[in-house]
Design a protein around this motif. Structure first.
Motif, PDB file in Angstrom:
ATOM      1  N   UNK A 168       0.814  -1.215   0.000  1.00 56.48           N
ATOM      2  CA  UNK A 168       0.000   0.000   0.000  1.00 56.48           C
ATOM      3  C   UNK A 168       0.849   1.268   0.000  1.00 56.48           C
ATOM      4  N   UNK A 169       2.165   1.108  -0.194  1.00 55.48           N
ATOM      5  CA  UNK A 169       3.069   2.249  -0.283  1.00 55.48           C
ATOM      6  C   UNK A 169       3.598   2.762   1.033  1.00 55.48           C
ATOM      7  N   UNK A 170       3.206   2.134   2.142  1.00 59.57           N
ATOM      8  CA  UNK A 170       3.670   2.529   3.468  1.00 59.57           C
ATOM      9  C   UNK A 170       5.069   1.970   3.722  1.00 59.57           C
ATOM     10  N   UNK A 171       5.896   2.750   4.379  1.00 56.83           N
ATOM     11  CA  UNK A 171       7.257   2.314   4.690  1.00 56.83           C
ATOM     12  C   UNK A 171       7.261   1.194   5.723  1.00 56.83           C
ATOM     13  N   UNK A 172       8.216   0.288   5.579  1.00 58.51           N
ATOM     14  CA  UNK A 172       8.478  -0.768   6.557  1.00 58.51           C
ATOM     15  C   UNK A 172       9.754  -0.390   7.311  1.00 58.51           C
ATOM     16  N   UNK A 173       9.689  -0.435   8.649  1.00 58.09           N
ATOM     17  CA  UNK A 173      10.845  -0.156   9.500  1.00 58.09           C
ATOM     18  C   UNK A 173      11.308  -1.460  10.164  1.00 58.09           C
ATOM     19  N   UNK A 174      12.495  -1.419  10.759  1.00 60.97           N
ATOM     20  CA  UNK A 174      13.010  -2.624  11.408  1.00 60.97           C
ATOM     21  C   UNK A 174      12.448  -2.781  12.823  1.00 60.97           C
ATOM     22  N   UNK A 175      13.068  -3.648  13.586  1.00 59.38           N
ATOM     23  CA  UNK A 175      12.534  -4.055  14.897  1.00 59.38           C
ATOM     24  C   UNK A 175      12.952  -3.147  16.042  1.00 59.38           C
ATOM     25  N   UNK A 176      13.504  -1.982  15.717  1.00 63.58           N
ATOM     26  CA  UNK A 176      14.001  -1.113  16.781  1.00 63.58           C
ATOM     27  C   UNK A 176      13.272   0.231  16.830  1.00 63.58           C
ATOM     28  N   UNK A 177      13.076   0.734  18.035  1.00 60.76           N
ATOM     29  CA  UNK A 177      12.496   2.062  18.237  1.00 60.76           C
ATOM     30  C   UNK A 177      13.566   3.140  18.113  1.00 60.76           C
ATOM     31  N   UNK A 178      14.809   2.761  18.321  1.00 54.85           N
ATOM     32  CA  UNK A 178      15.981   3.628  18.226  1.00 54.85           C
ATOM     33  C   UNK A 178      17.182   2.711  18.125  1.00 54.85           C
ATOM     34  N   UNK A 186      19.357   0.037  18.604  1.00 57.59           N
ATOM     35  CA  UNK A 186      19.326  -1.166  19.453  1.00 57.59           C
ATOM     36  C   UNK A 186      18.315  -1.074  20.600  1.00 57.59           C
ATOM     37  N   UNK A 187      17.281  -0.269  20.417  1.00 58.51           N
ATOM     38  CA  UNK A 187      16.237  -0.128  21.432  1.00 58.51           C
ATOM     39  C   UNK A 187      15.008  -0.934  21.003  1.00 58.51           C
ATOM     40  N   UNK A 188      14.603  -1.922  21.788  1.00 56.48           N
ATOM     41  CA  UNK A 188      13.457  -2.751  21.413  1.00 56.48           C
ATOM     42  C   UNK A 188      12.161  -1.945  21.361  1.00 56.48           C
ATOM     43  N   UNK A 189      11.158  -2.520  20.725  1.00 57.56           N
ATOM     44  CA  UNK A 189       9.872  -1.848  20.545  1.00 57.56           C
ATOM     45  C   UNK A 189       8.955  -1.952  21.763  1.00 57.56           C
ATOM     46  N   UNK A 190       9.461  -2.473  22.862  1.00 60.10           N
ATOM     47  CA  UNK A 190       8.644  -2.791  24.041  1.00 60.10           C
ATOM     48  C   UNK A 190       7.624  -1.718  24.378  1.00 60.10           C
ATOM     49  N   UNK A 204       6.584 -12.253   8.275  1.00 62.10           N
ATOM     50  CA  UNK A 204       6.217 -11.542   9.501  1.00 62.10           C
ATOM     51  C   UNK A 204       5.870 -12.564  10.568  1.00 62.10           C
ATOM     52  N   UNK A 205       6.280 -12.308  11.797  1.00 61.95           N
ATOM     53  CA  UNK A 205       5.876 -13.141  12.931  1.00 61.95           C
ATOM     54  C   UNK A 205       5.406 -12.238  14.063  1.00 61.95           C
ATOM     55  N   UNK A 206       4.707 -12.821  15.010  1.00 58.30           N
ATOM     56  CA  UNK A 206       4.206 -12.054  16.150  1.00 58.30           C
ATOM     57  C   UNK A 206       5.288 -11.797  17.183  1.00 58.30           C
ATOM     58  N   UNK A 207       6.390 -12.536  17.107  1.00 62.60           N
ATOM     59  CA  UNK A 207       7.490 -12.347  18.054  1.00 62.60           C
ATOM     60  C   UNK A 207       8.650 -11.623  17.376  1.00 62.60           C
ATOM     61  N   UNK A 208       9.459 -10.958  18.179  1.00 61.72           N
ATOM     62  CA  UNK A 208      10.619 -10.231  17.665  1.00 61.72           C
ATOM     63  C   UNK A 208      11.565 -11.197  16.955  1.00 61.72           C
ATOM     64  N   UNK A 209      12.147 -10.760  15.830  1.00 61.85           N
ATOM     65  CA  UNK A 209      12.218  -9.397  15.307  1.00 61.85           C
ATOM     66  C   UNK A 209      11.101  -9.004  14.328  1.00 61.85           C
TER      67      UNK A 209
END
Length: 253
Positions: free
Chosen positions: A132-142, A144-148, A232-237
């Motif tokens: 749909x043209x939306x960007x995909x980002x990786x598993x980090x909020x910053x 090496x900072x997890x998305x917790x 895609x999985x429900x668990x990290x990453x």
């Protein structure tokens, strides 16, 4: 209805063949992809939405989009018809202060992706693009900072905007998997390899089913001869592991 423009056909350089407009049409064309090319585009790229333009020079696939999701979100302005208050299942939801903006993305990915032994780490920011043209980002909020904690700001379709107004997905884009099924093509990472939903052959995958890059090689509905692909999985990453499986292309905005 697919609308395709082809130019530069051998021996016909002087002939203009107007086909159909590349402009976005009304809502009943929401699944139509605008494809502009000097060479044949693989069928799989016609799965991109109408707000996405796809072209190829035979070596590189160029994907252009405005980055705006094709679904409602609480991150649109409340006066916008696309606004929808959060109605997801996360009791800890907390809206971040950012809003969805219009971007001018140009993703350039290899037309023939191949493994890269260096397996470059994914950067912060866009590492791929959804259909749909939306960007995909990786598993980090910053760094090496997890998305917790950041997960709690995801809207009901699992996306949110960053401080640059870029709406993006770090995890399963629910609007796509709800409408296209859990086995569907989600998009492509910058290395040209496809990303699929969390189910395959009747099984819901977890990260342990995949390699360290969060993928494996096998047959898919779009690649009957087999290809390396991410899941895609429900668990990290969630979407990608410790780096790109192949050689990454580029993205500008």
């Amino acid at each position: 209805m697919q609308r395709i423009q082809f130019a530069g056909l051998l021996g016909l350089a002087a002939i203009m063949i107007p086909l159909f407009s590349c402009k976005k049409e009304a809502a009943n064309s929401a699944t139509t992809t605008t494809v502009t090319s000097t060479v044949a585009i693989p069928e799989v790229f016609k799965k991109f939405n109408t707000n996405v333009t796809v072209s190829s020079d035979g070596t590189t696939i160029t994907i252009k989009s405005d980055g705006v999701p094709d679904h409602k979100s609480c991150y649109f302005a409340s006066s916008d018809s696309r606004y929808q208050a959060y109605n997801g299942s996360n009791a800890a939801f907390s809206k971040n202060p950012n809003s969805i903006g219009t971007k001018s993305f140009t993703f350039k990915i290899p037309a023939s992706p191949a493994v890269n032994a260096a397996h470059e780490a994914t950067p912060l920011g866009p590492i791929g693009v959804a259909i749909n043209g939306v960007a995909i980002y990786n598993q980090y909020a910053g760094p090496n900072q997890p998305l917790t904690n950041e997960i709690n700001s995801f809207d009901q379709y699992n996306g949110h905007p960053d401080p640059t107004a870029t709406y993006h997905y770090h995890v399963e884009p629910l609007y796509i998997t709800l409408n296209k099924t859990k086995t569907a093509l989600i998009g492509f990472l910058l290395d040209g390899f496809p990303v699929y939903g969390p189910q395959e052959n009747g099984k819901t995958l977890v990260s342990a089913d995949l390699d360290v890059y969060h993928g494996h090689t096998g047959v898919t509905a779009d690649y009957p001869n087999g290809i390396y692909h991410y899941h895609i999985t429900a668990d990290a990453p969630y979407i990608n592991g410790i780096g790109f499986y192949g050689t990454k292309g580029s993205v500008t905005q």
